[in-house]
Design a protein around this motif. Structure first.
Motif, mmCIF file in Angstrom:
data_model
loop_
_atom_site.group_PDB
_atom_site.id
_atom_site.type_symbol
_atom_site.label_atom_id
_atom_site.label_comp_id
_atom_site.label_asym_id
_atom_site.label_seq_id
_atom_site.Cartn_x
_atom_site.Cartn_y
_atom_site.Cartn_z
ATOM 1 N N HIS A 149 0.855 -1.181 0.000
ATOM 2 C CA HIS A 149 0.000 0.000 0.000
ATOM 3 C C HIS A 149 0.894 1.235 0.000
ATOM 4 O O HIS A 149 1.705 1.408 0.912
ATOM 5 N N ARG A 150 0.752 2.070 -1.034
ATOM 6 C CA ARG A 150 1.512 3.317 -1.136
ATOM 7 C C ARG A 150 0.757 4.401 -0.384
ATOM 8 O O ARG A 150 -0.456 4.511 -0.468
ATOM 9 N N VAL A 151 1.527 5.225 0.329
ATOM 10 C CA VAL A 151 0.963 6.352 1.068
ATOM 11 C C VAL A 151 1.736 7.595 0.627
ATOM 12 O O VAL A 151 2.968 7.598 0.665
ATOM 13 N N VAL A 152 1.010 8.621 0.196
ATOM 14 C CA VAL A 152 1.686 9.814 -0.292
ATOM 15 C C VAL A 152 1.331 11.041 0.546
ATOM 16 O O VAL A 152 0.233 11.149 1.082
ATOM 17 N N ASN A 153 2.295 11.915 0.625
ATOM 18 C CA ASN A 153 2.142 13.186 1.333
ATOM 19 C C ASN A 153 2.547 14.288 0.352
ATOM 20 O O ASN A 153 3.694 14.694 0.305
ATOM 21 N N GLY A 154 1.607 14.693 -0.473
ATOM 22 C CA GLY A 154 1.872 15.772 -1.407
ATOM 23 C C GLY A 154 2.758 15.393 -2.581
ATOM 24 O O GLY A 154 3.360 16.261 -3.191
ATOM 25 N N LEU A 155 2.869 14.129 -2.904
ATOM 26 C CA LEU A 155 3.716 13.688 -4.012
ATOM 27 C C LEU A 155 3.011 13.902 -5.329
ATOM 28 O O LEU A 155 1.864 13.583 -5.489
#
Length: 126
Positions: A120-126
């Protein structure tokens, strides 16, 4: 190397670890150590069980959070080995990303029959 490029290498290492350890059924710490070793063998810098300080209203709390893996100073990896996935794992990873001002995290659940189903990928403003 970008976060996305690095995540492809992390995924390949996770598949290698899962296959060589025989799939699900082991403790999380076993998969974490094996994944860190595999990444290091491929030349990636890896930090394990890094302390992330927690600040509340300007006061640093006595108990820091512990980050499973930080790969290449760019990607946070949370290692799980559960039969029942919970989306709170992604929330936890997003919190780490925000606290460290990073853009990409991965939750890797080695408890799945096929580890690719546990990524599971988690992004923060990517």
């Amino acid at each position: 190397m970008t976060e996305n490029e690095l995540s492809n290498h992390i995924l390949a290492c996770a598949v290698e670890v899962h296959r060589n350890l025989g799939g699900p059924g082991l403790l999380e710490c076993v998969y974490e150590e094996a994944l860190a070793w595999e990444l290091k063998q491929r030349g990636f810098p890896v930090g394990r069980q890094l302390e992330v300080p927690v600040t509340y209203k300007g006061h640093e709390l006595a108990v820091p959070l512990r980050l499973d893996l930080l790969v290449g100073e760019l990607v946070v990896v949370e290692v799980k080995a559960v039969s029942q996935y919970n989306s709170i794992f992604e929330s936890q990873t997003l919190t780490y990303l925000r606290m460290l001002n990073l853009k990409l995290g991965m939750v890797i659940n080695f408890g799945e029959k096929l580890v690719k189903d546990g990524i599971h990928r988690v992004v923060n403003g990517l």
